[in-house]
Design an enzyme around this catalytic site. Structure first.
Site, PDB file in Angstrom:
ATOM      1  N   ASP A   2      58.918  64.046  35.246  1.00 41.34           N
ATOM      2  CA  ASP A   2      60.299  63.057  35.466  1.00 41.34           C
ATOM      3  C   ASP A   2      61.596  63.695  34.748  1.00 41.34           C
ATOM      4  O   ASP A   2      61.334  64.395  33.932  1.00 41.34           O
ATOM      5  CB  ASP A   2      59.520  61.952  34.660  1.00 41.34           C
ATOM      6  CG  ASP A   2      60.605  60.633  34.900  1.00 41.34           C
ATOM      7  OD1 ASP A   2      61.202  60.519  35.850  1.00 41.34           O
ATOM      8  OD2 ASP A   2      60.433  59.533  34.276  1.00 41.34           O
ATOM      9  N   ASN A  50      57.618  55.315  45.021  1.00 38.65           N
ATOM     10  CA  ASN A  50      58.848  56.122  45.226  1.00 38.65           C
ATOM     11  C   ASN A  50      59.389  55.858  46.573  1.00 38.65           C
ATOM     12  O   ASN A  50      60.557  56.162  46.786  1.00 38.65           O
ATOM     13  CB  ASN A  50      58.610  57.871  44.983  1.00 38.65           C
ATOM     14  CG  ASN A  50      58.489  58.054  43.503  1.00 38.65           C
ATOM     15  OD1 ASN A  50      57.622  59.135  43.374  1.00 38.65           O
ATOM     16  ND2 ASN A  50      59.187  57.495  42.727  1.00 38.65           N
TER      17      ASN A  50
HETATM   18  C1  IPE Z   1      61.171  63.007  38.944  1.00 38.36           C
HETATM   19  O1  IPE Z   1      62.707  62.770  38.747  1.00 38.36           O
HETATM   20  C2  IPE Z   1      60.992  62.987  40.391  1.00 38.36           C
HETATM   21  C3  IPE Z   1      60.393  62.074  41.210  1.00 38.36           C
HETATM   22  C4  IPE Z   1      59.786  61.107  40.561  1.00 38.36           C
HETATM   23  C5  IPE Z   1      60.023  62.238  42.547  1.00 38.36           C
HETATM   24  P1  IPE Z   1      63.232  61.400  38.855  1.00 38.36           P
HETATM   25  O2  IPE Z   1      64.068  61.366  40.284  1.00 38.36           O
HETATM   26  O3  IPE Z   1      62.347  60.228  38.546  1.00 38.36           O
HETATM   27  O4  IPE Z   1      64.512  61.450  37.523  1.00 38.36           O
HETATM   28  P2  IPE Z   1      65.082  60.227  37.079  1.00 38.36           P
HETATM   29  O5  IPE Z   1      64.033  59.499  36.024  1.00 38.36           O
HETATM   30  O6  IPE Z   1      65.893  59.415  37.661  1.00 38.36           O
HETATM   31  O7  IPE Z   1      65.876  61.235  35.807  1.00 38.36           O
HETATM   32 MG    MG Z   2      62.012  59.042  36.842  1.00 43.28          MG
END
Ligand code: IPE
Ligand code: MG
Length: 226
Positions: A2, A50
């Site tokens: 994350d 997601n």
């Molecule tokens: C992790 O980074 C990647 C995935 C969950 C696919 P994020 O995209 O969640 O990054 P933040 O939480 O917005 O910083």
């Molecule tokens: Mg994230």
């Protein structure tokens, strides 16, 4: 894994740049884990939740998985890595599903290191799919007698994998976010204040030392404490 978005935002870059750097952190971590004697690494790469992100970002994440497998498969194969992808296969674009099948098939004989990519994965979704499959097997008379943890686990995506000893979440968030809910029942949890694209071998080493400081009792009492 994350913190990709925040990593990019802090640099005035699009979120996709953070995801791209996140893939490099993944390569680094797989190598570091192997060097440190870890044999099982499971990474949470794309969750069933997601899909709520903008379509362009979802497409980027799918494209990065595809590029990672295409680019790294022969190297992983050579290095003795067995690749598995857990999560709901249904709903994945056919090209990704085929690539994932191929990666699993072509590395099936490897056992030096087990890299599991949780993609289109959600623990509740996995538990429901397992329950449906278990119920079908019971109805078909393939399963008889008591229902057991071990019996149920045969229907989880992780059926051939040990439960995780340690779950690390990066980026300073204190949540499990639907990751391995069944399997992590007794895992040690570690929340580290590092954005995933910055994660490196020294962070992994420090996570492992912190793991060794924990006392795992699995619901029992410390020997000698009574
Ligand atoms: C992790 O980074 C990647 C995935 C969950 C696919 P994020 O995209 O969640 O990054 P933040 O939480 O917005 O910083
Ligand atoms: Mg994230």
């Amino acid at each position: 894994m994350d913190g990709n978005g925040r990593w990019a935002k802090a640099r005035g870059l699009p979120r996709t740049a953070g995801h791209e750097r996140g893939v490099e952190a993944l390569r680094r971590t797989v190598e570091a884990a192997g060097d440190l004697g870890i044999r099982y690494l499971t990474v949470f790469s794309f969750s069933t939740e997601n899909w709520r992100r903008p379509a362009a970002e979802v497409n980027t994440l799918f494209g990065l998985l595809k590029a990672y497998v295409q680019r790294d498969l022969s190297r992983l194969k050579q290095d003795g890595v067995r690749v598995r992808v857990i999560g709901q296969r249904e709903g994945l674009p056919p090209d990704i599903a085929e690539l994932v099948d191929r990666a699993e098939r072509e590395t099936a004989a490897n056992s030096k290191f087990h890299l599991t990519i949780a993609f289109n994965y959600g623990a509740r979704n996995e538990i429901l799919r397992a329950t449906q499959a278990y119920a079908r097997a019971i109805a078909a008379g393939e399963v008889t007698g008591e229902l057991t943890d071990a019996g149920f686990e045969q229907y989880l995506d992780t059926k051939d994998l040990p439960d995780p000893d340690l779950v690390i979440r990066t980026s300073g968030e204190f949540r499990i976010s639907n990751f391995l809910l069944w399997q992590a029942a007794y895992a040690e949890l570690l929340f580290v204040d590092v954005l995933w694209p910055d994660f490196n071998k020294s962070h992994l080493e420090s996570a492992i030392s912190r793991y060794h400081e924990r006392e795992r009792r699995f619901g029992a009492v410390t020997p000698g404490a009574t």
